[in-house]
Design a protein around this motif. Structure first.
Motif, PDB file in Angstrom:
ATOM      1  N   THR A  60     -79.876  23.334 -22.389  1.00  0.00           N
ATOM      2  CA  THR A  60     -79.570  23.648 -20.984  1.00  0.00           C
ATOM      3  C   THR A  60     -80.801  23.793 -20.094  1.00  0.00           C
ATOM      4  O   THR A  60     -80.666  24.175 -18.932  1.00  0.00           O
ATOM      5  N   ILE A  61     -81.986  23.518 -20.608  1.00  0.00           N
ATOM      6  CA  ILE A  61     -83.199  23.647 -19.794  1.00  0.00           C
ATOM      7  C   ILE A  61     -83.241  22.512 -18.775  1.00  0.00           C
ATOM      8  O   ILE A  61     -83.178  21.337 -19.146  1.00  0.00           O
ATOM      9  N   PRO A  62     -83.368  22.826 -17.494  1.00  0.00           N
ATOM     10  CA  PRO A  62     -83.423  21.759 -16.475  1.00  0.00           C
ATOM     11  C   PRO A  62     -84.810  21.129 -16.411  1.00  0.00           C
ATOM     12  O   PRO A  62     -85.725  21.534 -17.131  1.00  0.00           O
ATOM     13  N   GLU A  63     -84.961  20.140 -15.550  1.00  0.00           N
ATOM     14  CA  GLU A  63     -86.298  19.606 -15.296  1.00  0.00           C
ATOM     15  C   GLU A  63     -87.149  20.708 -14.669  1.00  0.00           C
ATOM     16  O   GLU A  63     -86.687  21.447 -13.800  1.00  0.00           O
ATOM     17  N   ILE A  64     -88.394  20.812 -15.125  1.00  0.00           N
ATOM     18  CA  ILE A  64     -89.277  21.866 -14.619  1.00  0.00           C
ATOM     19  C   ILE A  64     -90.607  21.240 -14.204  1.00  0.00           C
ATOM     20  O   ILE A  64     -90.941  20.126 -14.587  1.00  0.00           O
ATOM     21  N   ARG A  65     -91.350  22.018 -13.423  1.00  0.00           N
ATOM     22  CA  ARG A  65     -92.588  21.484 -12.842  1.00  0.00           C
ATOM     23  C   ARG A  65     -93.770  21.754 -13.774  1.00  0.00           C
ATOM     24  O   ARG A  65     -94.077  22.906 -14.094  1.00  0.00           O
ATOM     25  N   LEU A  66     -94.424  20.664 -14.199  1.00  0.00           N
ATOM     26  CA  LEU A  66     -95.569  20.755 -15.106  1.00  0.00           C
ATOM     27  C   LEU A  66     -96.587  19.661 -14.788  1.00  0.00           C
ATOM     28  O   LEU A  66     -96.230  18.612 -14.255  1.00  0.00           O
ATOM     29  N   GLN A  67     -97.828  19.933 -15.164  1.00  0.00           N
ATOM     30  CA  GLN A  67     -98.853  18.888 -15.164  1.00  0.00           C
ATOM     31  C   GLN A  67     -98.680  18.122 -16.472  1.00  0.00           C
ATOM     32  O   GLN A  67     -99.149  18.551 -17.533  1.00  0.00           O
ATOM     33  N   THR A  68     -98.004  16.986 -16.415  1.00  0.00           N
ATOM     34  CA  THR A  68     -97.577  16.278 -17.618  1.00  0.00           C
ATOM     35  C   THR A  68     -98.730  15.972 -18.570  1.00  0.00           C
ATOM     36  O   THR A  68     -98.638  16.217 -19.784  1.00  0.00           O
ATOM     37  N   GLU A  69     -99.825  15.440 -18.056  1.00  0.00           N
ATOM     38  CA  GLU A  69    -100.943  15.028 -18.914  1.00  0.00           C
ATOM     39  C   GLU A  69    -101.518  16.211 -19.679  1.00  0.00           C
ATOM     40  O   GLU A  69    -101.742  16.139 -20.900  1.00  0.00           O
ATOM     41  N   TRP A  70    -101.745  17.335 -18.966  1.00  0.00           N
ATOM     42  CA  TRP A  70    -102.312  18.517 -19.613  1.00  0.00           C
ATOM     43  C   TRP A  70    -101.331  19.133 -20.600  1.00  0.00           C
ATOM     44  O   TRP A  70    -101.718  19.598 -21.673  1.00  0.00           O
ATOM     45  N   PHE A  71    -100.045  19.117 -20.253  1.00  0.00           N
ATOM     46  CA  PHE A  71     -99.048  19.698 -21.134  1.00  0.00           C
ATOM     47  C   PHE A  71     -98.944  18.901 -22.440  1.00  0.00           C
ATOM     48  O   PHE A  71     -98.838  19.486 -23.525  1.00  0.00           O
ATOM     49  N   ILE A  72     -98.969  17.592 -22.347  1.00  0.00           N
ATOM     50  CA  ILE A  72     -98.923  16.746 -23.544  1.00  0.00           C
ATOM     51  C   ILE A  72    -100.152  17.006 -24.416  1.00  0.00           C
ATOM     52  O   ILE A  72    -100.053  17.082 -25.652  1.00  0.00           O
ATOM     53  N   LYS A  73    -101.321  17.158 -23.802  1.00  0.00           N
ATOM     54  CA  LYS A  73    -102.536  17.470 -24.565  1.00  0.00           C
ATOM     55  C   LYS A  73    -102.372  18.789 -25.315  1.00  0.00           C
ATOM     56  O   LYS A  73    -102.764  18.907 -26.482  1.00  0.00           O
ATOM     57  N   LEU A  74    -101.797  19.797 -24.640  1.00  0.00           N
ATOM     58  CA  LEU A  74    -101.591  21.102 -25.253  1.00  0.00           C
ATOM     59  C   LEU A  74    -100.643  21.007 -26.440  1.00  0.00           C
ATOM     60  O   LEU A  74    -100.945  21.489 -27.539  1.00  0.00           O
ATOM     61  N   LEU A  75     -99.492  20.388 -26.243  1.00  0.00           N
ATOM     62  CA  LEU A  75     -98.496  20.304 -27.308  1.00  0.00           C
ATOM     63  C   LEU A  75     -99.011  19.457 -28.479  1.00  0.00           C
ATOM     64  O   LEU A  75     -98.804  19.806 -29.656  1.00  0.00           O
ATOM     65  N   ASN A  76     -99.708  18.363 -28.162  1.00  0.00           N
ATOM     66  CA  ASN A  76    -100.285  17.539 -29.222  1.00  0.00           C
ATOM     67  C   ASN A  76    -101.294  18.326 -30.060  1.00  0.00           C
ATOM     68  O   ASN A  76    -101.339  18.201 -31.286  1.00  0.00           O
ATOM     69  N   LYS A  77    -102.109  19.127 -29.398  1.00  0.00           N
ATOM     70  CA  LYS A  77    -103.118  19.900 -30.121  1.00  0.00           C
ATOM     71  C   LYS A  77    -102.448  20.932 -31.033  1.00  0.00           C
ATOM     72  O   LYS A  77    -102.949  21.208 -32.143  1.00  0.00           O
ATOM     73  N   ILE A  78    -101.338  21.487 -30.603  1.00  0.00           N
ATOM     74  CA  ILE A  78    -100.601  22.426 -31.458  1.00  0.00           C
ATOM     75  C   ILE A  78    -100.106  21.717 -32.714  1.00  0.00           C
ATOM     76  O   ILE A  78    -100.238  22.236 -33.828  1.00  0.00           O
ATOM     77  N   TYR A  79     -99.545  20.521 -32.537  1.00  0.00           N
ATOM     78  CA  TYR A  79     -99.089  19.770 -33.709  1.00  0.00           C
ATOM     79  C   TYR A  79    -100.261  19.387 -34.618  1.00  0.00           C
ATOM     80  O   TYR A  79    -100.143  19.442 -35.854  1.00  0.00           O
ATOM     81  N   VAL A  80    -101.384  19.017 -34.033  1.00  0.00           N
ATOM     82  CA  VAL A  80    -102.565  18.670 -34.829  1.00  0.00           C
ATOM     83  C   VAL A  80    -103.006  19.867 -35.674  1.00  0.00           C
ATOM     84  O   VAL A  80    -103.445  19.704 -36.824  1.00  0.00           O
ATOM     85  N   SER A  81    -102.884  21.072 -35.132  1.00  0.00           N
ATOM     86  CA  SER A  81    -103.310  22.271 -35.868  1.00  0.00           C
ATOM     87  C   SER A  81    -102.439  22.537 -37.091  1.00  0.00           C
ATOM     88  O   SER A  81    -102.789  23.359 -37.941  1.00  0.00           O
ATOM     89  N   MET A  82    -101.306  21.845 -37.182  1.00  0.00           N
ATOM     90  CA  MET A  82    -100.379  22.058 -38.304  1.00  0.00           C
ATOM     91  C   MET A  82    -100.280  20.847 -39.223  1.00  0.00           C
ATOM     92  O   MET A  82     -99.396  20.789 -40.081  1.00  0.00           O
ATOM     93  N   VAL A  83    -101.168  19.887 -39.040  1.00  0.00           N
ATOM     94  CA  VAL A  83    -101.180  18.690 -39.889  1.00  0.00           C
ATOM     95  C   VAL A  83    -101.333  19.093 -41.353  1.00  0.00           C
ATOM     96  O   VAL A  83    -102.125  19.973 -41.693  1.00  0.00           O
ATOM     97  N   GLY A  84    -100.577  18.418 -42.226  1.00  0.00           N
ATOM     98  CA  GLY A  84    -100.670  18.691 -43.654  1.00  0.00           C
ATOM     99  C   GLY A  84     -99.570  19.578 -44.186  1.00  0.00           C
ATOM    100  O   GLY A  84     -99.394  19.690 -45.408  1.00  0.00           O
ATOM    101  N   ASN A  85     -98.803  20.210 -43.281  1.00  0.00           N
ATOM    102  CA  ASN A  85     -97.686  21.023 -43.726  1.00  0.00           C
ATOM    103  C   ASN A  85     -96.500  20.145 -44.106  1.00  0.00           C
ATOM    104  O   ASN A  85     -96.311  19.052 -43.578  1.00  0.00           O
TER     105      ASN A  85
END
Length: 228
Positions: free
Chosen positions: A134-159
């Protein structure tokens, strides 16, 4: 409401008054937000644990953390056996230091799928999702947000498994320019996290004007629901 009652109501620090059975008698606005992150029984237990051994007031400096709420001390007071009050002294939080997030309106589900897709290529890790639809569209800086989320996934590589949850933070809000906004969270968890990435993740969160909560086995991004 009297003048002194208004002071309590609009105080930045949560105040809760309990009866002898641990039920809430009264609370201010900030305490209502706090109780979206922690059960009232936990606050009552803290109040009774740190209360003075005799009637009166006692201030104790200690560190407490409940979600995005962080405190450096409490005052507990009671004048009889019927009621006990607690005031929690809040550390200045991100709503006072960060600017209101800007950017374009985006579909957060699409961004999550994009990041999972790019990080799962050639990986044996199982990516699972538990997403509130149910989360609607929200206002974000897309490029920076993708970098943030990608880095979180990178920190969990190997699990063996990485779980992504998206959910509303019920009862929690944040203020920008006098307006209140509801919050939702993107929580990514795994058995282990590579700690060397945490400072970079914190930096990217700052660039997004977002608050990130770093725990032993999970990283949570708290996002304001800015839909205009």
């Amino acid at each position: 409401m009297t003048f002194d009652q208004q002071w309590i109501e609009f105080d930045f620090n949560p105040f809760i008054l309990f009866n002898s059975g641990g039920k809430i008698v009264s609370l201010n606005t900030e305490a209502q937000y706090l109780l979206g992150a922690v059960d009232a029984s936990a606050i009552y237990k803290i109040a009774t644990t740190y209360a003075s051994s005799s009637f009166g007031f006692k201030t104790t400096f200690l560190e407490l953390e409940f979600g995005r709420f962080k405190f450096f001390g409490i005052t507990v007071g009671y004048e009889d056996e019927d009621e006990i009050g607690i005031r929690l002294y809040q550390l200045p939080s991100f709503q006072f230091t960060k600017q209101k997030p800007d950017g374009q309106l985006v579909n957060v589900y699409t961004l999550i799928d994009l990041c999972i897709s790019s990080n799962s290529i050639g990986s044996q890790t199982k990516y699972t999702k538990e997403l509130d639809p149910t989360i609607p569209e929200i206002r974000l800086q897309t490029e920076w947000f993708i970098k943030l989320l990608n880095k979180i996934y990178v920190s969990m590589v190997g699990n063996e498994k990485i779980v992504t949850r998206l959910f509303f933070r019920v009862g929690e809000h944040i203020k920008f320019e006098g307006e209140k906004y509801s919050l939702f969270s993107i929580e990514v968890s795994s058995e282990t996290i590579n700690r060397k990435y945490l400072s970079e993740i914190s930096h990217l969160a700052e660039e997004n004007n977002l608050f990130v909560d770093l725990k032993e086995q999970k990283i949570t991004i708290n996002v304001p629901m800015i839909v205009k």
